[in-house]
Design a protein around this motif. Structure first.
Motif, short mmCIF file in Angstrom:
data_model
loop_
_atom_site.label_atom_id
_atom_site.label_comp_id
_atom_site.label_asym_id
_atom_site.label_seq_id
_atom_site.Cartn_x
_atom_site.Cartn_y
_atom_site.Cartn_z
N THR A 147 -63.02 -75.48 -4.51
CA THR A 147 -63.19 -74.08 -4.09
C THR A 147 -62.35 -73.70 -2.87
O THR A 147 -61.82 -72.59 -2.81
CB THR A 147 -64.68 -73.82 -3.81
OG1 THR A 147 -65.42 -74.19 -4.97
CG2 THR A 147 -64.94 -72.36 -3.51
N THR A 165 -70.09 -69.03 -2.03
CA THR A 165 -69.04 -68.46 -1.19
C THR A 165 -69.43 -67.01 -0.91
O THR A 165 -69.70 -66.25 -1.85
CB THR A 165 -67.66 -68.49 -1.89
OG1 THR A 165 -67.33 -69.85 -2.18
CG2 THR A 165 -66.58 -67.90 -1.00
N VAL A 174 -65.74 -65.85 6.41
CA VAL A 174 -66.12 -66.37 5.09
C VAL A 174 -67.05 -67.57 5.29
O VAL A 174 -66.89 -68.36 6.22
CB VAL A 174 -64.86 -66.79 4.31
CG1 VAL A 174 -65.22 -67.39 2.96
CG2 VAL A 174 -63.94 -65.60 4.14
N ILE A 206 -69.85 -63.88 -3.17
CA ILE A 206 -68.75 -63.81 -4.14
C ILE A 206 -68.94 -64.86 -5.24
O ILE A 206 -68.73 -64.58 -6.41
CB ILE A 206 -67.41 -63.96 -3.42
CG1 ILE A 206 -67.22 -62.69 -2.59
CG2 ILE A 206 -66.26 -64.12 -4.40
CD1 ILE A 206 -66.15 -62.74 -1.60
N SER A 226 -62.50 -64.90 -8.66
CA SER A 226 -63.32 -63.95 -7.91
C SER A 226 -63.01 -64.06 -6.42
O SER A 226 -62.89 -63.05 -5.72
CB SER A 226 -64.81 -64.23 -8.10
OG SER A 226 -65.11 -64.26 -9.45
N ILE A 227 -62.89 -65.29 -5.95
CA ILE A 227 -62.59 -65.51 -4.53
C ILE A 227 -61.23 -64.91 -4.19
O ILE A 227 -61.07 -64.19 -3.20
CB ILE A 227 -62.64 -67.02 -4.22
CG1 ILE A 227 -64.08 -67.51 -4.25
CG2 ILE A 227 -61.97 -67.33 -2.89
CD1 ILE A 227 -64.24 -69.01 -4.19
N ARG A 228 -60.23 -65.20 -5.03
CA ARG A 228 -58.87 -64.70 -4.73
C ARG A 228 -58.82 -63.19 -4.75
O ARG A 228 -58.08 -62.58 -3.99
CB ARG A 228 -57.86 -65.26 -5.75
CG ARG A 228 -57.61 -66.75 -5.59
CD ARG A 228 -56.42 -67.20 -6.41
NE ARG A 228 -56.37 -68.64 -6.49
CZ ARG A 228 -56.63 -69.34 -7.60
NH1 ARG A 228 -56.94 -68.72 -8.73
NH2 ARG A 228 -56.57 -70.65 -7.59
N ARG A 246 -62.86 -69.19 -8.81
CA ARG A 246 -61.68 -69.13 -7.94
C ARG A 246 -61.01 -67.76 -8.03
O ARG A 246 -60.53 -67.23 -7.04
CB ARG A 246 -60.70 -70.26 -8.30
CG ARG A 246 -61.27 -71.63 -7.96
CD ARG A 246 -60.26 -72.74 -8.18
NE ARG A 246 -59.86 -72.88 -9.57
CZ ARG A 246 -59.40 -74.01 -10.09
NH1 ARG A 246 -59.29 -75.10 -9.34
NH2 ARG A 246 -59.05 -74.07 -11.35
N LEU A 286 -68.56 -70.86 3.28
CA LEU A 286 -68.54 -71.73 2.11
C LEU A 286 -69.70 -72.70 2.24
O LEU A 286 -69.73 -73.50 3.18
CB LEU A 286 -67.20 -72.49 2.02
CG LEU A 286 -67.13 -73.60 0.97
CD1 LEU A 286 -67.32 -73.06 -0.45
CD2 LEU A 286 -65.79 -74.34 1.06
N ILE A 312 -60.05 -70.17 -1.42
CA ILE A 312 -60.36 -69.43 -0.18
C ILE A 312 -59.09 -69.34 0.67
O ILE A 312 -58.76 -68.28 1.22
CB ILE A 312 -61.51 -70.12 0.59
CG1 ILE A 312 -62.80 -70.03 -0.25
CG2 ILE A 312 -61.69 -69.50 1.97
CD1 ILE A 312 -64.00 -70.71 0.37
N LEU A 323 -61.84 -61.79 -1.43
CA LEU A 323 -61.85 -62.06 0.02
C LEU A 323 -60.73 -61.29 0.71
O LEU A 323 -59.59 -61.29 0.22
CB LEU A 323 -61.68 -63.55 0.28
CG LEU A 323 -62.88 -64.45 0.00
CD1 LEU A 323 -62.57 -65.87 0.43
CD2 LEU A 323 -64.12 -63.95 0.71
#
Ligand SMILES: Nc1nc2c(c(=O)[nH]1)N[C@H]1C(S)=C(S)[C@@H](COP(=O)(O)OP(=O)(O)OC[C@H]3O[C@@H](n4cnc5c(N)ncnc54)[C@H](O)[C@@H]3O)O[C@H]1N2
Ligand code: MOO
Length: 579
Positions: A495, A469, A477, A455, A204-206, A202, A479, A499, A209
């Motif tokens: 997840t 992701t 994006v 990601i 890495s996503i925050r 999470r 998913l 996002i 993206l």
């Protein structure tokens, strides 16, 4: 100055009865899967020699020296002295002295500490509030030995007796020690969110993206979006002085002479009150000028002389709401990063704000793959009913994602390439199935052909391990959810919120935590996501989950993210389900 990782020794202080925790063996307490003493030892793993001072611990590795202060429980300086003695043959002039009650200590914080030692006698970690932790420090060994030798005895001495004349401190976040049951509980709560491995995904996503473009819309059209700028009042509330009650606006001291006219809500231009006047007023009506207060009906009586007086024994208070009493113009009412809910939209209306600046809500296309998946008509042998397509938008909505439309793809490379190529009209593609490595699983190769940046590629959690992701070069994006329905919903719930945080700039909501009442039923070597239902003050996990259907979600209020090797004292993160 960076310091080679091999030129220090470490003394880990792991004795001492924890008085504020009922005298238990504090270093032996677990936070997550490891004890506090193991965390300290892991943090200084790069040391040439490690000595642990305290009662003998059978679970420590053989190459770790163990010793004990004399007499037992004679305090930290005594323990440091015993540790130095055990390190007899010295080949480094640097000693890290570390208490074994620091739940967040790790190799990175030790590296920061060592880098800050430079040429000083000692350096200590200080927390975010500037509090120095003298038992989290790096010393010149010669200075430490000198200071201890100056004492009559190290026994019973406080650490401040051996502090060098000058020393440095370095701020290291998360160095809080664990002195009380409340500290321990907090450490375990913090750990719960990180222990499963999904928080890493999470984060890495925050971080990676790109956020959506900003839009300006009316507050009532903004619901589900996230404020990109704070909501600032354009007008005071109340706008003018108003009555909070049905009663009388009065001027000066009682008794008051009642005027004939009435202040109704929505009227204005009532003549000013003169000293001794009263006028009837309705809730919400503007208080006429000259009035000194409003008195509600229940607190007054009209006497035989026709004049108004307070009833004896009633409180003397002003029942008006003064202009700006709730807020003044230019007040920040709601912070940027907040989701626009019905309440936020309503506040904007109260504050005369006609436009808000938002990102989102995220608009998704749901994509179903699998030649065997059938939505309508009887099933042929080998076919599977689409049991997730029709309900997925409900789960997306509970993650604040709008579903624009839904498509069904053949399991062919062309179909996937075409999907990625033409989906420029949505923010997010939620693809169900095709995340695995099987012959028919097309998503990863299609993403590669489309030059997408991956990601998150698989997460160490069951179900949901095969999730992906990625972000396409145009910012859309993707998913990828595993095809099994329960795996798909579990993955979405763990997840998708991250996002949404990233795309909309939402401040991540505080995690929801709880305690399982049957940890032994779900304990495992890998993190698991299991449905839970309320069980007294805690939560009971459904250990027997099958992923091919959603039967195990029926009657369950949340999914629990259960880290590996959970104990009943450890909280778990809960992902709320549809209400
Ligand atoms: N060799 C291995 N094979 C598989 C592994 C593994 O680790 N090694 N993991 C298994 C697990 S666990 C999952 S989950 C799936 C994930 O694979 P995919 O994301 O590629 O999903 P599919 O293969 O397309 O489908 C899996 C399963 O779900 C059914 N499905 C798909 N869509 C729907 C739908 N809309 N409604 C109902 N059911 C659906 C599909 O028919 C499959 O039975 O990989 C395993 N294999
Ligand atoms: O791990 Mo699969 O994602 O269980 O159902």
């Amino acid at each position: 100055m960076s310091r080679s990782s091999r030129d220090f020794h470490a003394v880990v202080l792991a004795g001492g009865a924890a008085r504020r925790m009922g005298g238990i063996d504090k270093p032996g307490l677990r936070v997550g899967a490891t004890s506090l003493v193991e965390k300290a030892v892991d943090a200084v793993a790069a040391a040439r020699r490690i000595v642990v001072v305290g009662p003998h611990r059978a679970n420590l590795a053989d190459d770790i020296l163990q010793t004990r202060e004399e007499p037992a429980h004679s305090g930290p300086v005594s323990a440091i002295a015993a540790g130095l003695q055990a390190l007899s043959s010295s080949d480094s002039d640097v000693v890290v002295v570390l208490a074994a009650d620091l739940p967040s200590v790790d190799a990175a914080s030790i590296a920061t500490l060592l880098a800050a030692l430079d040429d000083s006698s000692a350096v200590f970690a200080s927390d975010q509030d500037g509090r120095t932790q003298y038992l989290f420090g790096a010393w010149r060994r010669s200075v430490l030995e000198q200071k201890i030798s100056e004492l009559d005895t190290p026994a019973g001495q406080p650490v401040r007796c051996i502090l060098p004349a000058t020393f440095d401190t370095v701020t290291i976040t998360g160095v809080d020690d664990c002195d009380t049951p409340a500290d321990l509980r907090l450490a375990r709560e913090r750990n719960a969110v990180h222990a499963s491995g999904i928080e890493f995904a999470r984060e890495s996503i925050r971080e990676q993206l790109p956020p959506l473009a900003i839009r300006r819309v009316s507050p009532t059209d903004a619901e589900g979006g996230v404020l990109a700028e704070p909501l600032i009042s354009a007008a005071a509330l109340p706008h003018v002085d108003t009555s909070a009650m049905d009663g009388y606006a009065v001027s000066g001291a009682e008794p008051w002479t009642l005027r004939e006219d009435v202040a109704y809500a929505g009227t204005s231009g009532l003549g000013a009150l003169r000293d001794g006047d009263a006028v009837r007023i309705a809730t919400g009506a503007r208080v006429p000028s000259g009035a000194t207060s409003v008195v509600r009906d229940e607190h007054v009586v009209v006497g035989d002389d026709g004049r108004l007086r307070r009833l004896p024994g009633t409180p003397v208070k002003d029942d008006s709401r003064r202009r700006g009493e709730d807020w003044q113009p230019e007040t920040e009412l709601v912070a940027a990063g907040t989701t626009v809910t019905a309440a936020v939209a309503s506040v904007a209306l109260s504050a005369e704000v006609s436009e808000v600046t938002i990102r989102g809500p995220v608009r998704a296309r749901t994509v179903f793959s699998g030649n065997e998946i059938r939505s309508k008509g009887p099933l042929d042998p080998g076919q599977t009913r689409d049991s997730i397509g029709p309900v997925l938008p409900r789960y997306l909505r509970s993650c604040s994602i709008d579903t624009a439309d839904s498509v069904h793809l053949d399991d062919t490379a062309d179909a996937f390439d075409d999907l990625l190529d033409r989906s420029t009209d949505v923010d997010l593609l939620v693809v169900v199935g095709a995340t695995g490595g099987g012959a028919a699983d097309q998503l990863r190769s299609a993403l590669e052909r489309a030059s997408a940046t991956t990601i998150v590629n698989r997460v160490p959690v069951r179900p949901g391990g095969s999730q992906i992701t990625a972000v396409l070069p145009n910012g859309v994006v993707v998913l990828g959810l595993p095809g099994n329905p329960l795996a798909a919903v579990s993955t979405l719930m763990m997840t998708a919120p991250a996002i949404v945080d990233a795309l909309t700039g939402r401040t991540p909501p505080a995690p929801w935590l709880g305690y399982l009442t049957n940890t032994t039923d779900v304990d495992s070597d890998v993190a698991r996501i299991v449905p839970v239902m309320r069980d007294g003050a805690g939560w009971r996990a459904d250990a027997a989950v099958r992923t091919a259907h959603l039967l195990h979600l029926v009657g369950h209020n949340a999914l629990a993210v259960v880290p590996p090797h959970i104990s009943p004292d450890e909280p778990v993160e809960l992902l709320p389900l549809l209400r």
